[in-house]
Design a protein around this motif. Structure first.
Motif, short mmCIF file in Angstrom:
data_model
loop_
_atom_site.label_atom_id
_atom_site.label_comp_id
_atom_site.label_asym_id
_atom_site.label_seq_id
_atom_site.Cartn_x
_atom_site.Cartn_y
_atom_site.Cartn_z
N GLY A 50 -33.33 143.13 -19.58
CA GLY A 50 -32.82 144.43 -19.20
C GLY A 50 -31.99 145.11 -20.27
O GLY A 50 -31.28 146.07 -20.00
N ALA A 51 -32.09 144.66 -21.49
CA ALA A 51 -31.15 145.13 -22.50
C ALA A 51 -31.44 146.55 -22.97
O ALA A 51 -30.53 147.28 -23.35
N GLY A 52 -32.70 146.95 -22.97
CA GLY A 52 -33.04 148.30 -23.44
C GLY A 52 -32.34 149.37 -22.63
O GLY A 52 -31.83 150.36 -23.18
N ARG A 53 -32.30 149.18 -21.34
CA ARG A 53 -31.65 150.17 -20.48
C ARG A 53 -30.15 150.25 -20.72
O ARG A 53 -29.51 151.24 -20.37
N GLN A 54 -29.59 149.19 -21.31
CA GLN A 54 -28.15 149.24 -21.64
C GLN A 54 -27.91 149.68 -23.09
O GLN A 54 -26.77 149.64 -23.57
N GLY A 55 -28.97 150.02 -23.79
CA GLY A 55 -28.79 150.50 -25.16
C GLY A 55 -28.89 149.40 -26.21
O GLY A 55 -28.58 149.64 -27.37
N LEU A 56 -29.28 148.21 -25.79
CA LEU A 56 -29.47 147.13 -26.77
C LEU A 56 -30.95 147.04 -27.10
O LEU A 56 -31.77 146.83 -26.20
N HIS A 57 -31.27 147.20 -28.38
CA HIS A 57 -32.67 147.32 -28.75
C HIS A 57 -33.09 146.27 -29.77
O HIS A 57 -32.24 145.62 -30.38
N THR A 58 -34.40 146.14 -29.92
CA THR A 58 -34.91 145.16 -30.87
C THR A 58 -34.90 145.75 -32.28
O THR A 58 -34.80 146.97 -32.47
N GLU A 59 -35.04 144.88 -33.24
CA GLU A 59 -34.82 145.28 -34.63
C GLU A 59 -35.75 146.39 -35.13
O GLU A 59 -35.30 147.27 -35.86
N PRO A 60 -37.03 146.39 -34.75
CA PRO A 60 -37.90 147.45 -35.29
C PRO A 60 -37.52 148.86 -34.83
O PRO A 60 -37.93 149.85 -35.45
N PHE A 61 -36.74 148.96 -33.76
CA PHE A 61 -36.46 150.27 -33.19
C PHE A 61 -35.64 151.15 -34.15
O PHE A 61 -35.87 152.35 -34.26
N GLY A 62 -34.68 150.54 -34.84
CA GLY A 62 -33.84 151.31 -35.75
C GLY A 62 -34.65 152.00 -36.84
O GLY A 62 -34.43 153.17 -37.16
#
Lengths: 238, 112
Positions: free
Chosen positions: A208-220
């Protein structure tokens, strides 16, 4: 930047980010016809994103001026395209989820009902497209089957997050949506002679981390490319 | 273009069988929402009829509601030969008795 607290923001972010990923295929798809299909889906999603983000604030500011930590999209949609099978697996997982969710929202009196009612037809098409390709790749050559299986396995751990309740959408029957989703995915994968992955769907750092603003490395890196022009020329109009 | 797919013509297909990755050509016919008949819109490559229909929808209809699509493998179409045009089409031209033009068309008959 004024951001209204609305579930339109996470759903809009899903559509925006996946649309950008699909846009990266332009000029690189396996055949011309598929090129057009992927661009079509990307444009549908971008249209959804514009409406949804407009409910949350200024669509351009939201798309181009937020930092990674302010995005609320699922980690699934930010995953790199990989090979064609990888892109199709991502589409299959996400469009099945989106179709079920929008079908539900369209029947409610939420502010998202009109958008969901319009988008659900688009999304049904997206799911059909991914379903068809999953069958062809899974039940194709040895090579395509290996790649399709690898793709559904690799993205499996991002699917647990799909059914974490979204803030503002607590009335959505997430568990029921999940069961329908799992049944559809299982049916498609079995038809495609593929194995339903068995691994955990909540990795240690993905729950559920994406919904809290925690993203995977490629996203940046994806955001850097997407926002580059707007940030280089702040305030410009086009 | 190389078609017939092996499954359709097992015996004769050996020398013309598509290579892997070789997608046959399809002709697309579209009837628009208010249209009376299907009109040839163009062609496309697809591995099978289902994919041909989906691609045709993207390429030739922009997904408007209420249109009808036909896709046909190009190899299934037999065309008249341009060399035989005169023999094929001309005889009727100077024989007005062959033309059904001496009848009053009743009111209410449309699209004749």
């Amino acid at each position: 930047m004024n951001i209204t607290a609305t579930p339109a923001l996470p759903l809009g972010d899903d559509a925006l980010i996946l649309s950008h990923r699909l846009g990266e295929w332009a000029g690189h798809a396996p055949v011309l016809e598929e090129e057009v299909a992927l661009a079509n889906i990307a444009l549908d999603l971008l249209g959804q994103a514009r409406i949804l983000l407009s409910l949350a604030g200024d669509e351009d500011e939201l798309a181009y001026l937020r930092e990674e930590r302010q995005f609320r999209n699922l980690q699934l949609v930010e995953q790199p395209n990989g090979d064609f099978a990888h892109t199709i697996a991502r589409q299959l997982y996400f469009s099945t989820y989106q179709e079920l969710l929008f079908n539900h929202l369209a029947a409610t009196d939420s502010e998202l009902a009109p958008l969901a009612g319009k988008a659900v037809k688009e999304v049904a098409y997206h799911r059909d497209h991914a379903h068809q390709w999953t069958l062809r790749l899974g039940d194709g050559t040895d090579e395509s089957r290996t790649r399709m299986q690898r793709a559904v396995d690799a993205l499996w751990r991002y699917t647990g997050e799909l059914f974490e309740p979204v803030e503002g959408l607590e009335t959505v029957p997430w568990a029921a949506l999940h069961d329908s989703w799992a049944a559809r995915i299982t049916s498609t994968l079995e038809q495609a002679t593929l194995t339903v992955p068995e691994g955990p769907r909540h990795g240690a750092w993905t729950a559920g981390a994406g919904r809290q603003g925690l993203h995977t490395e490629p996203f940046g890196r994806m955001l850097a490319e997407m926002q580059h022009l707007h940030r280089s020329h702040p305030g410009a109009t086009w | 273009m190389t078609t017939p797919r092996p499954a359709e013509t097992p015996a004769a297909a050996a020398d013309t069988a598509p290579r892997p990755g070789d997608w046959p050509l399809w002709e697309v016919f579209v009837r628009s929402r208010r249209g009376l008949s299907h009109t040839h819109a163009g062609s496309l490559h697809a591995p099978d009829a289902e994919m041909a229909l989906r691609s045709a929808r993207d390429l030739y209809t922009r997904r408007s509601e209420g249109v009808s699509l036909w896709v046909v493998p190009s190899a299934q179409i037999t065309a008249s030969s341009p060399d035989e045009k005169d023999a094929f089409f001309e005889p009727a031209g100077d024989k007005p008795y062959r033309h059904p033009t001496f009848y009053e068309i009743p009111d209410g008959v449309h699209h004749l």
